[in-house]
Scaffold this active site. Structure first.
Site, PDB file in Angstrom:
ATOM      1  N   ARG A 100      -2.775  -2.243  -3.679  1.00 44.01           N
ATOM      2  CA  ARG A 100      -3.843  -1.283  -3.466  1.00 44.01           C
ATOM      3  C   ARG A 100      -3.673   0.015  -4.178  1.00 44.01           C
ATOM      4  NH1 ARG A 100      -5.363   2.940   1.163  1.00 44.01           N
ATOM      5  NH2 ARG A 100      -7.702   3.175   0.528  1.00 44.01           N
TER       6      ARG A 100
ATOM      7  N   ARG B 275     -12.446  15.004   7.306  1.00 44.20           N
ATOM      8  CA  ARG B 275     -13.283  15.321   6.320  1.00 44.20           C
ATOM      9  C   ARG B 275     -14.615  15.618   6.740  1.00 44.20           C
ATOM     10  NH1 ARG B 275     -11.615  10.139   3.406  1.00 44.20           N
ATOM     11  NH2 ARG B 275      -9.553  10.891   2.635  1.00 44.20           N
TER      12      ARG B 275
ATOM     13  N   ASN C 100       0.778  -1.124  -0.140  1.00 42.80           N
ATOM     14  CA  ASN C 100      -0.024   0.007   0.032  1.00 42.80           C
ATOM     15  C   ASN C 100       0.952   1.094  -0.044  1.00 42.80           C
ATOM     16  OD1 ASN C 100      -1.802   1.923   0.364  1.00 42.80           O
ATOM     17  ND2 ASN C 100      -2.706   1.023   2.220  1.00 42.80           N
TER      18      ASN C 100
ATOM     19  N   GLU D 104      -8.117  -5.711   4.299  1.00 38.47           N
ATOM     20  CA  GLU D 104      -8.193  -5.336   3.063  1.00 38.47           C
ATOM     21  C   GLU D 104      -6.780  -5.986   2.605  1.00 38.47           C
ATOM     22  OE1 GLU D 104      -8.877  -1.518   4.658  1.00 38.47           O
ATOM     23  OE2 GLU D 104      -9.707  -0.737   2.969  1.00 38.47           O
TER      24      GLU D 104
ATOM     25  N   HIS E 202     -13.090   2.359  -0.211  1.00 40.05           N
ATOM     26  CA  HIS E 202     -13.314   1.375   0.634  1.00 40.05           C
ATOM     27  C   HIS E 202     -13.922   0.091   0.080  1.00 40.05           C
ATOM     28  CE1 HIS E 202     -13.495   4.677   4.045  1.00 40.05           C
ATOM     29  NE2 HIS E 202     -12.007   4.183   4.030  1.00 40.05           N
TER      30      HIS E 202
END
Ligand code: ADP
Length: 407
Positions: free
Chosen positions: A88, A238, A7, A381, A177
């Site tokens: 990823r 956010r 990643n 993940e 996601h």
């Protein structure tokens, strides 16, 4: 077969190395502050953590250091020994609906998607290019955050804006996601021992970034993030949903540029904007001490989440289960409790004792008479990226054993 999962961020590289198909984790680690004076290397294997720091110029240098470090642990003598590497990749646009082996065409499509993910896709490409330079024969696989949501119907993914914005500028909702929503919805079916095709669930990925997804029969039909990860839930830093008119209003009244406003909405808003911290643990602690802004941040987070759960339950028509995952979803009993306290209208009831239990495994937390089940399922993940990479590499070996991937 050994599969490395990478990643790659703009100044960081996270990795996990697995033996597949057993999905046995051999070593994991993180290299941070790449390109700065003193980069940090964390390696963790068999419960022990080794940390060091040195100057690491770029991603290729970081991978070279990793390649040299692994033989010292007796894990791998060189990257050439890997069966494959899985990356990823954040934005796959409309081009990628599933994981794919990276060849030259795939690489240039990921590059062409940079305008949609100007921070993430270039960083992901740095990892891909650095690895290709070091071990060009090892097949590389891209697993996209957006791919799972490509099954959304057009009324869910289109914005009501001029058609030309979509046709010429790819303005639509993509969602992110996806790997996590895919994994926990699949795990739910496995744990319940019911066919995925017959399950309707809502998955809540609540981490620093947060999104929610309506999954019907194993397919995403709606999710809260949009063209970018800014849309939807209140997150660590956010804002999530706001009136788009706020941009122009703030521009007119403060003179801030669109770029500055975008940065504020991405990095200085959410829990942090309201309470000064993006850490839910800290928010909970301060709330217990009576801090008003921490309480407001928590309430805003829950209120937005509850609105989405209600809306997605209606979209699904029948809700078999709600699944919590991500740092907050997996660990914050107060968040799960507060959300579920407001879901009585859906016939949803939490088992408070199960909810409060200090456990980290996948588990049900619903009351016996709850109309829908409630589950906590830790996300994985990297495990999915390893599985998908293994699957594609193994298939490809059967088809054309001599092809070189990025040639
Ligand atoms: P990322 O999106 O960066 O991968 P994580 O999934 O690790 O983030 O989630 C980070 C969030 O999880 C932070 O807000 C953190 O405060 C929260 N978190 C972690 N552990 C707990 C806990 N025990 N209680 C409440 N929140 C927690």
């Amino acid at each position: 077969m050994k599969i490395l999962v990478l990643n790659s961020g703009s100044s960081s590289l996270k990795f996990k190395l697995y033996t597949m198909p057993q999905k046995e984790l051999l070593v994991q680690g993180l290299i941070e502050r790449i390109g700065e004076e003193s980069s940090q290397i964390h390696l963790s294997l068999e419960g022990t953590v080794r940390e060091s720091s040195e100057t690491i110029r770029d991603h290729r240098h970081a991978l070279e250091i990793l390649e040299k470090a692994l033989p010292r642990f007796g894990i791998l003598s060189s990257f050439e020994e890997l069966g494959g590497v899985g990356h990823r990749v954040v934005h796959g646009g409309e081009a990628f609906t599933s994981p794919t082996i990276i060849d030259a065409a795939v690489r240039s499509t990921i590059e062409a998607l940079i305008p949609l993910a100007p921070l993430h896709n270039p960083a992901n490409l740095m990892g891909i290019d650095a690895f290709a330079a070091l071990a060009p024969k090892v097949p590389q696989v891209a697993v996209f955050d957006t791919a799972f949501h490509q099954s959304m119907p057009s009324e869910a993914y289109r914005y009501a804006v001029p058609e030309s914005w979509y046709r010429e500028h790819q303005v639509r909702r993509y969602g992110f996601h996806g790997t996590s929503h895919f994994y926990v919805s699949r795990e739910l079916a496995r744990l319940k021992n019911s066919p995925q095709e017959r399950l309707n669930c809502i998955t809540l990925h609540l981490g620093n970034g947060a999104s929610i997804c309506a999954v019907r029969g194993g397919k995403s039909i709606e999710t809260s993030m949009g063209l970018t990860p800014l849309e939807g839930l209140v997150m660590g830093t956010r804002s999530g949903d706001i009136d788009p008119g706020v941009h122009y209003y703030i521009h007119r009244t403060t003179g801030k540029s669109p770029k500055e406003i975008d940065e504020i909405l991405n990095r200085q808003s959410g829990l942090k904007g309201i309470a000064g911290s993006n850490d839910m643990r800290e928010i909970q602690r301060r709330m217990e001490q009576g801090n008003e802004s921490a309480k407001l941040a928590f309430d805003l987070f829950i209120h937005r989440l509850r609105k989405y759960v209600g809306a997605y339950a209606v979209l699904l028509g029948r809700l078999d289960a709600l699944v919590f995952t991500g740092g907050i979803g997996e660990h914050s009993a107060p968040v799960r409790q507060a959300l579920c306290d407001g879901l009585a209208v859906l016939g949803i009831g939490l088992d408070s004792t199960a909810n409060d239990a200090a456990r980290t495994d996948a588990r049900p937390i619903h009351a016996a008479d709850s109309r829908s089940e409630l589950w906590v399922i830790p996300t994985d993940e990297e495990g999915v990226i390893a599985e998908e990479s293994y699957r594609l590499v193994a298939d490809r070996r059967k088809d054309s054993p001599s092809l070189t991937p990025l040639a």
